[in-house]
Design a protein around this motif. Structure first.
Motif, PDB file in Angstrom:
ATOM      1  N   GLU A  69      80.443 102.505  41.519  1.00  0.00           N
ATOM      2  CA  GLU A  69      79.942 103.649  40.761  1.00  0.00           C
ATOM      3  C   GLU A  69      80.486 104.969  41.305  1.00  0.00           C
ATOM      4  OE1 GLU A  69      75.720 103.244  40.957  1.00  0.00           O
ATOM      5  OE2 GLU A  69      75.626 101.666  39.416  1.00  0.00           O
ATOM      6  N   ALA A  70      80.632 105.047  42.617  1.00  0.00           N
ATOM      7  CA  ALA A  70      81.087 106.293  43.237  1.00  0.00           C
ATOM      8  C   ALA A  70      82.557 106.579  42.967  1.00  0.00           C
ATOM      9  CB  ALA A  70      80.841 106.242  44.744  1.00  0.00           C
ATOM     10  N   VAL A  71      83.397 105.546  42.991  1.00  0.00           N
ATOM     11  CA  VAL A  71      84.846 105.773  42.840  1.00  0.00           C
ATOM     12  C   VAL A  71      85.345 105.497  41.425  1.00  0.00           C
ATOM     13  CG1 VAL A  71      85.271 105.318  45.272  1.00  0.00           C
ATOM     14  CG2 VAL A  71      85.441 103.445  43.628  1.00  0.00           C
ATOM     15  N   GLY A  72      84.478 104.931  40.567  1.00  0.00           N
ATOM     16  CA  GLY A  72      84.859 104.731  39.176  1.00  0.00           C
ATOM     17  C   GLY A  72      85.716 103.521  38.909  1.00  0.00           C
ATOM     18  N   TYR A  73      85.597 102.495  39.761  1.00  0.00           N
ATOM     19  CA  TYR A  73      86.351 101.263  39.560  1.00  0.00           C
ATOM     20  C   TYR A  73      85.389 100.092  39.441  1.00  0.00           C
ATOM     21  CZ  TYR A  73      90.643 103.750  40.689  1.00  0.00           C
ATOM     22  OH  TYR A  73      91.705 104.616  40.686  1.00  0.00           O
ATOM     23  N   GLY A  74      85.837  98.994  38.813  1.00  0.00           N
ATOM     24  CA  GLY A  74      84.989  97.840  38.585  1.00  0.00           C
ATOM     25  C   GLY A  74      84.617  97.091  39.853  1.00  0.00           C
ATOM     26  N   GLU A  75      83.430  96.490  39.842  1.00  0.00           N
ATOM     27  CA  GLU A  75      82.964  95.724  40.994  1.00  0.00           C
ATOM     28  C   GLU A  75      83.858  94.512  41.259  1.00  0.00           C
ATOM     29  OE1 GLU A  75      78.817  94.766  40.811  1.00  0.00           O
ATOM     30  OE2 GLU A  75      78.328  96.656  39.798  1.00  0.00           O
ATOM     31  N   ASP A  76      84.253  93.825  40.204  1.00  0.00           N
ATOM     32  CA  ASP A  76      85.110  92.645  40.376  1.00  0.00           C
ATOM     33  C   ASP A  76      86.429  93.012  41.040  1.00  0.00           C
ATOM     34  OD1 ASP A  76      83.230  91.001  39.270  1.00  0.00           O
ATOM     35  OD2 ASP A  76      84.127  90.994  37.260  1.00  0.00           O
ATOM     36  N   LEU A 120      88.602  97.634  54.236  1.00  0.00           N
ATOM     37  CA  LEU A 120      87.717  98.220  53.223  1.00  0.00           C
ATOM     38  C   LEU A 120      86.308  97.655  53.365  1.00  0.00           C
ATOM     39  CD1 LEU A 120      87.128  99.841  50.623  1.00  0.00           C
ATOM     40  CD2 LEU A 120      87.931  97.847  49.322  1.00  0.00           C
ATOM     41  N   LYS A 121      86.219  96.346  53.542  1.00  0.00           N
ATOM     42  CA  LYS A 121      84.902  95.712  53.657  1.00  0.00           C
ATOM     43  C   LYS A 121      84.161  96.197  54.897  1.00  0.00           C
ATOM     44  CE  LYS A 121      82.678  91.172  53.465  1.00  0.00           C
ATOM     45  NZ  LYS A 121      82.902  89.710  53.321  1.00  0.00           N
ATOM     46  N   VAL A 122      84.887  96.314  56.014  1.00  0.00           N
ATOM     47  CA  VAL A 122      84.261  96.795  57.251  1.00  0.00           C
ATOM     48  C   VAL A 122      83.766  98.227  57.073  1.00  0.00           C
ATOM     49  CG1 VAL A 122      84.726  97.476  59.632  1.00  0.00           C
ATOM     50  CG2 VAL A 122      85.534  95.266  58.791  1.00  0.00           C
ATOM     51  N   HIS A 139      91.280 106.146  57.765  1.00  0.00           N
ATOM     52  CA  HIS A 139      91.765 104.796  58.075  1.00  0.00           C
ATOM     53  C   HIS A 139      92.241 104.067  56.819  1.00  0.00           C
ATOM     54  CE1 HIS A 139      90.624 105.149  62.226  1.00  0.00           C
ATOM     55  NE2 HIS A 139      89.351 105.377  61.924  1.00  0.00           N
ATOM     56  N   LEU A 140      91.538 104.218  55.714  1.00  0.00           N
ATOM     57  CA  LEU A 140      91.971 103.610  54.455  1.00  0.00           C
ATOM     58  C   LEU A 140      93.148 104.369  53.867  1.00  0.00           C
ATOM     59  CD1 LEU A 140      88.486 102.861  52.848  1.00  0.00           C
ATOM     60  CD2 LEU A 140      90.136 101.180  53.700  1.00  0.00           C
ATOM     61  N   ARG A 141      93.056 105.684  53.924  1.00  0.00           N
ATOM     62  CA  ARG A 141      94.113 106.533  53.353  1.00  0.00           C
ATOM     63  C   ARG A 141      95.452 106.311  54.058  1.00  0.00           C
ATOM     64  NH1 ARG A 141      91.357 110.863  53.615  1.00  0.00           N
ATOM     65  NH2 ARG A 141      90.560 110.831  51.477  1.00  0.00           N
ATOM     66  N   ALA A 142      95.416 105.866  55.286  1.00  0.00           N
ATOM     67  CA  ALA A 142      96.649 105.643  56.058  1.00  0.00           C
ATOM     68  C   ALA A 142      97.531 104.565  55.440  1.00  0.00           C
ATOM     69  CB  ALA A 142      96.304 105.272  57.494  1.00  0.00           C
ATOM     70  N   PHE A 143      96.957 103.729  54.573  1.00  0.00           N
ATOM     71  CA  PHE A 143      97.725 102.637  53.969  1.00  0.00           C
ATOM     72  C   PHE A 143      98.259 102.988  52.575  1.00  0.00           C
ATOM     73  CE2 PHE A 143      95.373 100.344  57.199  1.00  0.00           C
ATOM     74  CZ  PHE A 143      96.306  99.415  57.656  1.00  0.00           C
ATOM     75  N   PHE A 185      92.792 104.880  44.699  1.00  0.00           N
ATOM     76  CA  PHE A 185      91.553 104.189  45.043  1.00  0.00           C
ATOM     77  C   PHE A 185      91.273 104.333  46.536  1.00  0.00           C
ATOM     78  CE2 PHE A 185      89.599 100.427  46.918  1.00  0.00           C
ATOM     79  CZ  PHE A 185      88.370 100.411  46.272  1.00  0.00           C
ATOM     80  N   LEU A 186      92.306 104.180  47.357  1.00  0.00           N
ATOM     81  CA  LEU A 186      92.134 104.315  48.800  1.00  0.00           C
ATOM     82  C   LEU A 186      91.671 105.717  49.162  1.00  0.00           C
ATOM     83  CD1 LEU A 186      95.237 102.367  50.172  1.00  0.00           C
ATOM     84  CD2 LEU A 186      92.877 101.568  49.955  1.00  0.00           C
ATOM     85  N   ASP A 187      92.193 106.719  48.472  1.00  0.00           N
ATOM     86  CA  ASP A 187      91.762 108.103  48.704  1.00  0.00           C
ATOM     87  C   ASP A 187      90.269 108.262  48.430  1.00  0.00           C
ATOM     88  OD1 ASP A 187      94.139 109.201  49.559  1.00  0.00           O
ATOM     89  OD2 ASP A 187      94.782 109.810  47.571  1.00  0.00           O
ATOM     90  N   SER A 188      89.861 107.788  47.253  1.00  0.00           N
ATOM     91  CA  SER A 188      88.463 107.944  46.844  1.00  0.00           C
ATOM     92  C   SER A 188      87.524 107.164  47.760  1.00  0.00           C
ATOM     93  CB  SER A 188      88.280 107.477  45.396  1.00  0.00           C
ATOM     94  OG  SER A 188      89.062 108.251  44.505  1.00  0.00           O
ATOM     95  N   ALA A 189      87.914 105.915  48.074  1.00  0.00           N
ATOM     96  CA  ALA A 189      87.070 105.087  48.932  1.00  0.00           C
ATOM     97  C   ALA A 189      86.979 105.680  50.339  1.00  0.00           C
ATOM     98  CB  ALA A 189      87.627 103.671  48.988  1.00  0.00           C
ATOM     99  N   ASP A 190      88.085 106.205  50.841  1.00  0.00           N
ATOM    100  CA  ASP A 190      88.100 106.791  52.188  1.00  0.00           C
ATOM    101  C   ASP A 190      87.137 107.974  52.256  1.00  0.00           C
ATOM    102  OD1 ASP A 190      90.302 106.765  54.732  1.00  0.00           O
ATOM    103  OD2 ASP A 190      89.164 108.615  54.451  1.00  0.00           O
TER     104      ASP A 190
END
Length: 281
Positions: free
Chosen positions: A45-52, A29-31, A81-85, A68-73
């Motif tokens: 802000e984009a995915v609607g989850y907290g920064e922490d 995710l970080k990469v 690559h994220l959605r694969a997990f 979350f993985l769907d939205s971030a991907d």
């Protein structure tokens, strides 16, 4: 600081064998985020989850929700690559012991269960499961309660498996009468039992309290049989409660369960018994 949703997952249990996978997802995710030139604030802000929460995921200490993985991907253009997990993280959200149990139940072709204190986990409604988990001592955190309920409900996939396994349940009469969570919770639970009892591959029997003989007096009995002829079982009243898999010990548990089932009410009368218990609520 973006507020967003804090619960995009649960903390991973230190030492759990799923921990390296969670850590790998965090690094990925970080990469992906840095490669996209996106800050944690922008991603939150984009995915609607907290920064922490996102920071915890990237450190590998928080198990992300599949959503979350769907939205971030999508937002980070991670090309799947994220959605694969998704499936790995879905399984990781449940405690290790529950994952192991669900894996065994998922392979079994025949499942035998005798419960003497409460309705068996595979038969519980979410409300009933919540009542049981919230009354445990020492008190569990709300996060642990929610995680336990989700894990217990996920195990119900065994009823919809193909090929269909054979399931046999024997419940003590008292489990139909203890109003864990209140009368309405118990009422909904009994209605659920009647629905499950209609399934052709499920046998549901009740052991009346006035039965003068009961081989299950020493505690629960569970036996799971697999397609390759092997099996695993356990009982509170045998082998110090440890799981056993050798034929000699399993034979003892199967004999005990067979006697319990033979002394319980047959399925038809058991259904009538449940309906009468429901009518008294």
């Amino acid at each position: 600081m973006g507020e967003g949703v804090d619960d995009a997952g649960w903390d991973v249990e230190p030492g759990d064998d799923i921990e390296p996978v969670v850590q790998a997802v965090g690094r990925l995710l970080k990469v992906c985020r840095q490669s996209a030139g996106v800050s944690i604030t922008e991603l939150a802000e984009a995915v609607g989850y907290g920064e922490d929460m996102i920071r915890k995921i990237e450190r590998g200490v928080r198990i992300p929700r599949p959503e979350f993985l769907d939205s971030a991907d999508t937002f980070l253009k991670a090309q799947g690559h994220l959605r694969a997990f998704r499936e790995d993280m879905r399984k990781a959200r449940y405690p290790k012991k529950v994952r192991e149990l669900a894996e065994l139940e998922g392979r079994a072709v025949e499942l035998l269960f005798y419960s003497n204190h409460n309705i068996h986990g595979l038969l519980q409604t979410p409300e009933y499961a919540r009542a049981l988990l919230e009354m445990r001592q020492p008190v569990r955190s709300q996060n642990m309660v929610e995680r336990g309920i989700a894990a217990r409900m996920a195990r119900k996939a065994v009823f919809e498996r193909e090929p269909t396994p054979t399931l046999s349940f024997v419940l003590e009469q008292v489990t139909l009468e203890r109003p864990y969570g209140g009368r309405m919770v118990l009422r909904k639970q009994l209605e659920h039992l009647l629905e499950v009892g209609k399934l052709r591959h499920v046998t549901l029997q009740i052991m009346p309290t006035d039965c003068e003989e009961n081989p299950g007096a020493s505690g629960l009995v569970e036996v799971l049989k697999f397609a390759d002829g092997t099996a695993i079982g356990r009982s509170d009243g045998a082998f110090n409660g440890r799981p056993v898999s050798n034929p000699k010990d399993l034979r003892i548990l199967e004999l005990r369960y067979g006697m319990i089932r033979s002394q319980a009410l047959p399925p038809g009368k058991s259904r009538d018994f449940i309906e009468k218990a429901l009518g008294r609520l």
